[in-house]
Design a protein around this motif. Sequence first.
Motif, PDB file in Angstrom:
ATOM      1  N   GLY A 156       0.805  -1.208   0.000  1.00 50.90           N
ATOM      2  CA  GLY A 156       0.000   0.000   0.000  1.00 50.90           C
ATOM      3  C   GLY A 156       0.837   1.255   0.000  1.00 50.90           C
ATOM      4  O   GLY A 156       1.874   1.320   0.672  1.00 50.90           O
ATOM      5  N   LEU A 157       0.387   2.272  -0.731  1.00 50.45           N
ATOM      6  CA  LEU A 157       1.140   3.508  -0.885  1.00 50.45           C
ATOM      7  C   LEU A 157       0.549   4.684  -0.126  1.00 50.45           C
ATOM      8  O   LEU A 157       1.224   5.699   0.042  1.00 50.45           O
ATOM      9  N   ASN A 158      -0.693   4.582   0.337  1.00 50.41           N
ATOM     10  CA  ASN A 158      -1.320   5.748   0.951  1.00 50.41           C
ATOM     11  C   ASN A 158      -2.474   5.328   1.854  1.00 50.41           C
ATOM     12  O   ASN A 158      -2.930   4.182   1.818  1.00 50.41           O
ATOM     13  N   GLY A 159      -2.912   6.277   2.676  1.00 50.02           N
ATOM     14  CA  GLY A 159      -4.066   6.051   3.514  1.00 50.02           C
ATOM     15  C   GLY A 159      -3.865   4.984   4.567  1.00 50.02           C
ATOM     16  O   GLY A 159      -2.750   4.676   4.993  1.00 50.02           O
ATOM     17  N   TYR A 160      -4.955   4.394   5.000  1.00 48.86           N
ATOM     18  CA  TYR A 160      -4.942   3.399   6.070  1.00 48.86           C
ATOM     19  C   TYR A 160      -4.043   2.214   5.739  1.00 48.86           C
ATOM     20  O   TYR A 160      -3.431   1.608   6.629  1.00 48.86           O
ATOM     21  N   TYR A 161      -3.969   1.858   4.461  1.00 49.56           N
ATOM     22  CA  TYR A 161      -3.228   0.666   4.063  1.00 49.56           C
ATOM     23  C   TYR A 161      -1.786   0.946   3.622  1.00 49.56           C
ATOM     24  O   TYR A 161      -1.135   0.082   3.032  1.00 49.56           O
ATOM     25  N   GLU A 162      -1.291   2.147   3.881  1.00 49.88           N
ATOM     26  CA  GLU A 162       0.096   2.442   3.529  1.00 49.88           C
ATOM     27  C   GLU A 162       1.038   1.459   4.228  1.00 49.88           C
ATOM     28  O   GLU A 162       0.986   1.274   5.444  1.00 49.88           O
ATOM     29  N   GLY A 163       1.893   0.803   3.440  1.00 48.27           N
ATOM     30  CA  GLY A 163       2.849  -0.157   3.984  1.00 48.27           C
ATOM     31  C   GLY A 163       2.295  -1.552   4.187  1.00 48.27           C
ATOM     32  O   GLY A 163       3.052  -2.499   4.440  1.00 48.27           O
ATOM     33  N   GLU A 164       0.964  -1.718   4.100  1.00 49.05           N
ATOM     34  CA  GLU A 164       0.356  -3.036   4.265  1.00 49.05           C
ATOM     35  C   GLU A 164       0.437  -3.828   2.962  1.00 49.05           C
ATOM     36  O   GLU A 164       0.496  -3.262   1.867  1.00 49.05           O
ATOM     37  N   THR A 165       0.420  -5.160   3.088  1.00 47.36           N
ATOM     38  CA  THR A 165       0.577  -6.028   1.924  1.00 47.36           C
ATOM     39  C   THR A 165      -0.761  -6.595   1.476  1.00 47.36           C
ATOM     40  O   THR A 165      -1.529  -7.130   2.291  1.00 47.36           O
ATOM     41  N   LEU A 166      -1.021  -6.482   0.192  1.00 48.18           N
ATOM     42  CA  LEU A 166      -2.168  -7.109  -0.456  1.00 48.18           C
ATOM     43  C   LEU A 166      -1.653  -8.320  -1.226  1.00 48.18           C
ATOM     44  O   LEU A 166      -0.721  -8.203  -2.025  1.00 48.18           O
ATOM     45  N   ARG A 167      -2.222  -9.479  -0.962  1.00 45.98           N
ATOM     46  CA  ARG A 167      -1.747 -10.682  -1.646  1.00 45.98           C
ATOM     47  C   ARG A 167      -2.914 -11.574  -2.050  1.00 45.98           C
ATOM     48  O   ARG A 167      -4.004 -11.514  -1.458  1.00 45.98           O
ATOM     49  N   VAL A 168      -2.668 -12.419  -3.034  1.00 45.93           N
ATOM     50  CA  VAL A 168      -3.643 -13.384  -3.515  1.00 45.93           C
ATOM     51  C   VAL A 168      -3.438 -14.699  -2.776  1.00 45.93           C
ATOM     52  O   VAL A 168      -2.315 -15.201  -2.707  1.00 45.93           O
ATOM     53  N   VAL A 169      -4.494 -15.242  -2.209  1.00 44.79           N
ATOM     54  CA  VAL A 169      -4.445 -16.551  -1.541  1.00 44.79           C
ATOM     55  C   VAL A 169      -5.157 -17.559  -2.439  1.00 44.79           C
ATOM     56  O   VAL A 169      -6.310 -17.341  -2.839  1.00 44.79           O
ATOM     57  N   ARG A 170      -4.470 -18.657  -2.729  1.00 40.05           N
ATOM     58  CA  ARG A 170      -5.007 -19.649  -3.665  1.00 40.05           C
ATOM     59  C   ARG A 170      -5.400 -20.936  -2.931  1.00 40.05           C
ATOM     60  O   ARG A 170      -4.848 -21.296  -1.903  1.00 40.05           O
ATOM     61  N   ARG A 171      -6.337 -21.629  -3.554  1.00 36.28           N
ATOM     62  CA  ARG A 171      -6.741 -22.942  -3.067  1.00 36.28           C
ATOM     63  C   ARG A 171      -5.722 -23.992  -3.489  1.00 36.28           C
ATOM     64  O   ARG A 171      -4.791 -23.692  -4.249  1.00 36.28           O
ATOM     65  N   ALA A 172      -5.922 -25.215  -3.032  1.00 35.12           N
ATOM     66  CA  ALA A 172      -4.986 -26.300  -3.378  1.00 35.12           C
ATOM     67  C   ALA A 172      -4.944 -26.552  -4.875  1.00 35.12           C
ATOM     68  O   ALA A 172      -3.904 -26.951  -5.419  1.00 35.12           O
ATOM     69  N   ASP A 173      -6.073 -26.295  -5.561  1.00 29.15           N
ATOM     70  CA  ASP A 173      -6.099 -26.535  -7.009  1.00 29.15           C
ATOM     71  C   ASP A 173      -5.523 -25.383  -7.816  1.00 29.15           C
ATOM     72  O   ASP A 173      -5.534 -25.408  -9.049  1.00 29.15           O
ATOM     73  N   GLY A 174      -5.052 -24.320  -7.151  1.00 32.22           N
ATOM     74  CA  GLY A 174      -4.444 -23.187  -7.838  1.00 32.22           C
ATOM     75  C   GLY A 174      -5.394 -22.038  -8.096  1.00 32.22           C
ATOM     76  O   GLY A 174      -4.963 -20.947  -8.482  1.00 32.22           O
ATOM     77  N   GLY A 175      -6.691 -22.273  -7.932  1.00 30.03           N
ATOM     78  CA  GLY A 175      -7.649 -21.203  -8.132  1.00 30.03           C
ATOM     79  C   GLY A 175      -7.577 -20.174  -7.015  1.00 30.03           C
ATOM     80  O   GLY A 175      -7.083 -20.440  -5.912  1.00 30.03           O
ATOM     81  N   VAL A 176      -8.088 -19.003  -7.293  1.00 33.33           N
ATOM     82  CA  VAL A 176      -8.049 -17.917  -6.315  1.00 33.33           C
ATOM     83  C   VAL A 176      -9.116 -18.146  -5.256  1.00 33.33           C
ATOM     84  O   VAL A 176     -10.298 -18.285  -5.578  1.00 33.33           O
ATOM     85  N   SER A 177      -8.687 -18.179  -3.998  1.00 33.36           N
ATOM     86  CA  SER A 177      -9.620 -18.283  -2.879  1.00 33.36           C
ATOM     87  C   SER A 177     -10.103 -16.904  -2.455  1.00 33.36           C
ATOM     88  O   SER A 177     -11.299 -16.652  -2.395  1.00 33.36           O
ATOM     89  N   HIS A 178      -9.154 -16.010  -2.177  1.00 34.04           N
ATOM     90  CA  HIS A 178      -9.524 -14.673  -1.705  1.00 34.04           C
ATOM     91  C   HIS A 178      -8.306 -13.765  -1.751  1.00 34.04           C
ATOM     92  O   HIS A 178      -7.186 -14.207  -2.037  1.00 34.04           O
ATOM     93  N   LEU A 179      -8.532 -12.514  -1.470  1.00 33.17           N
ATOM     94  CA  LEU A 179      -7.449 -11.551  -1.300  1.00 33.17           C
ATOM     95  C   LEU A 179      -7.259 -11.310   0.185  1.00 33.17           C
ATOM     96  O   LEU A 179      -8.229 -11.223   0.948  1.00 33.17           O
ATOM     97  N   ASP A 180      -6.004 -11.212   0.596  1.00 30.50           N
ATOM     98  CA  ASP A 180      -5.675 -10.910   1.986  1.00 30.50           C
ATOM     99  C   ASP A 180      -5.005  -9.538   2.020  1.00 30.50           C
ATOM    100  O   ASP A 180      -3.978  -9.322   1.380  1.00 30.50           O
ATOM    101  N   LEU A 181      -5.608  -8.625   2.779  1.00 29.86           N
ATOM    102  CA  LEU A 181      -5.051  -7.281   2.919  1.00 29.86           C
ATOM    103  C   LEU A 181      -4.851  -6.998   4.403  1.00 29.86           C
ATOM    104  O   LEU A 181      -5.794  -6.660   5.114  1.00 29.86           O
ATOM    105  N   GLY A 182      -3.610  -7.176   4.867  1.00 27.89           N
ATOM    106  CA  GLY A 182      -3.304  -6.954   6.273  1.00 27.89           C
ATOM    107  C   GLY A 182      -4.181  -7.785   7.182  1.00 27.89           C
ATOM    108  O   GLY A 182      -4.618  -7.295   8.218  1.00 27.89           O
ATOM    109  N   SER A 183      -4.494  -9.018   6.787  1.00 29.24           N
ATOM    110  CA  SER A 183      -5.316 -10.009   7.490  1.00 29.24           C
ATOM    111  C   SER A 183      -6.807  -9.877   7.175  1.00 29.24           C
ATOM    112  O   SER A 183      -7.589 -10.764   7.513  1.00 29.24           O
ATOM    113  N   PHE A 184      -7.235  -8.802   6.502  1.00 34.60           N
ATOM    114  CA  PHE A 184      -8.635  -8.689   6.091  1.00 34.60           C
ATOM    115  C   PHE A 184      -8.861  -9.570   4.862  1.00 34.60           C
ATOM    116  O   PHE A 184      -8.083  -9.522   3.901  1.00 34.60           O
TER     117      PHE A 184
END
Length: 460
Positions: free
Chosen positions: A407-435
Amino acid sequence: MMTSSDRLLPGTERALSHRVAVAQAEGRAPSVVGAVVRDGALVWSGSRSCVDGHAPDADTQFRIGSLTKVFTAVLVMRLRDEGLLGLDDPLERHLKGTGVGEVTIAQLLGHSGGLAAETPGAWWERSSAALRPELSDVLGDQPFLRTPGRRHHYSNPGYTLLGSLVEAVRGVPWAETLRSEILEPLGMGRTTPEPVAPHAGGWAVHPWADVMLPEPSEDLGLMAPAGQLWSTAADLARFAAFLAAGDERVLAAASVEEMRAPGAPDAEGEWELSYGLGLQLAHRDGRTYIGHTGSLPGFLAALWVCVEEGLAGVMLANATSGPQPGVVAADLIRIVAEAEPRFPEPWRPLPEGGADEELLSLTGPWYWGTYAYGLRVGPERSVVFEPLRGAGRGASFRALPDGGWVGLNGYYEGETLRVVRRADGGVSHLDLGSFVFTREPYAPADAVPGGVDEAGWRGL
């Protein structure tokens, strides 16, 4: 310095000239100079004087007072960028024996070191520097007014310490370092520690009668890094261009942007003032201004830069009080912004390969609980994540080399946004600072912390 293609419209120029004339008349100043910078170039300057036919121009020097602090701050940031010090270093690590060594360099830059606003003894702006030959004379027996780091409290002695820090690390006088590292690279040949003709004389105007008397012009000695400099509207226009975009010869754009980040709030009111690392920040008329105001007996000054508009305003006057330099400089920006609004950059698609199919598949709506967010792609694999309806916290994110975004600004500045995948490789969800952000709001199969009621959505 101006070409015909740079010039503003005649109506805009008249409005600017009128604003300077009003500032001189209502502020009862011997003279006022104003200037406007657009996209890094001086596009207008004008003045008004009490002496017919003898008005100063953009090359006339005025004393700029605390605008000097921005120059001192830039010198300190240069030392940081060279790895010679850290902003969180205690002063004592680099400047011994001050008695206030636990204060950090960042706290001094942002006026949160808990130091007094002024020196003990005689009014330092109007008395001989010989009265303050040592730092102990500048700081006094009780330099602290409050605990360092708790809140903003403007401190002129703090910038004396920063100037002495520059001298200690560089091994040469502050003024010499200033000249070689900032003034010469930026072509600011008319910015000097002492006045060089043509320059204005400083005056005090009687508050209840139309009479004046000259103000003394003292060498500030150790206090010079807090307010010594003389400059011109043309030179400050060059400095404004630097503050807007940086200059690799002086300070990289990223470091200048770091200086603009607000710290502790300064005051409440229409201006909504705050302070960064050596820069005042102001919010007025829906615009954000960075720069500084300045005053010394006989002189007033202001330089504001509105990065979003690509504009800067300068105001200089040779009066101890009267005109409001910060208001006038901001008004010069406002006049141009409203009369000749900036054209936006044309929309253009990303270059070939700018967004791959995997990244495109992540765009569109996501849900944090029942809050709806949208993810869109920017240049160089950056993304913007923002609420689509109702309240929420949005931010821009820069791609990380090993995947994900920061993150570059606001509440999420410095926080990491990442893609979490299922075992089959598909996208499960996005994780943003544990959200957790899912494609559907509270879908039973989604990885929502705490689980989802098996009965699903229902009516009353």
